[in-house]
Design a protein around this motif. Structure first.
Motif: not given
Length: 252
Positions: A151-157, A166-174, A205-209, A214-216
């Protein structure tokens, strides 16, 4: 802000623009006398020094509140509030007593300098910040925050439409959130209701994302994160026990 940049609501001093000297490439503003919020009198006695620390800390809290107000309400943000751009401005008021004029010292006010870096924040980003704060601090819902990243435009849907991704992203985000949100333990070893936030850890912390998904990170996101991190750093120098979440709570 009205003339001379003093708002009747928040009492923030903003230098007046001198239009006749300004151009498209340079703005000229009036001079404001003040001291840095990190300056503490070294020749004062203990009580005076403590009083000055508290005085400066209140102004830093006000700066955080003003930044949040700009970020979440007006959408127009001064994005470079480092120690050289924030001043404690002392002022006096003249009163008439017994037919004589008397100058009275008023409480210091917060002054802002250097408006060369100002950002506009989209409405959806404003709403997303509030939602993310609620989901993280109150519900601790990482899945919901992952959806908010879209929603914030940080990640492609499409990144979240794939179950494995999704699972991999959620783990990395956590993992990233765990570096920023610190939940102190009480005497029973349980997490407290109010976490501490370390904004200086946010960008690392955002660097790996950014690398793996492709976290924007839009410019206004970076600048506002840096702005709040700077203010938090000033507050921690004045009070090592300062917790920025207690200032942010009313805006959540």
């Amino acid at each position: 802000c009205h003339k001379r940049g003093v708002s009747p609501d928040v009492k923030v001093i903003v230098p007046e623009l001198i239009r006749q000297l300004s151009t498209k490439h340079m703005i000229i503003m009036e001079w404001i006398d003040g001291t840095k919020l990190t300056d503490i009198c070294t020749s004062c006695d203990y009580d005076e020094s403590i009083s000055e620390v508290q005085e400066n800390l209140e102004l830093v809290k006000k700066a955080i509140e003003v930044t949040l107000s700009q970020l979440l309400t007006t959408g127009l943000v001064h994005s470079d509030p480092h120690t050289g751009n924030l001043l404690k401005v002392k002022s006096t008021a003249t009163s008439l007593t017994g037919g004589k004029k008397k100058r009275n010292q008023e409480p210091p006010q917060l002054g802002y300098l250097d408006f060369g870096l100002v950002n506009t924040v989209p409405q959806r980003f404003q709403d997303g910040i509030v939602c993310a704060t609620v989901q993280l601090v109150f519900a601790r819902n990482i899945e919901a925050v992952a959806d908010l990243c879209v929603d914030l435009g940080l990640l492609h849907e499409e990144k979240l439409n794939n179950v494995n991704e999704r699972q991999r992203f959620v783990k990395e985000l956590e993992n990233a959130i765990d570096q920023v949100l610190i939940w102190p333990k009480d005497e029973k070893g349980l997490s407290t209701a109010v976490p501490k936030i370390r904004f200086e850890n946010a960008l690392p912390a955002l660097s790996s994302l950014i690398t793996n998904f492709e976290f924007t990170v839009p410019p206004y996101f970076l600048n506002n994160a840096r702005a709040i991190a700077t203010l938090e750093g000033i507050a921690l120098k004045l009070d090592p026990d300062f917790n920025i979440v207690r200032v942010i709570y009313p805006y959540s």
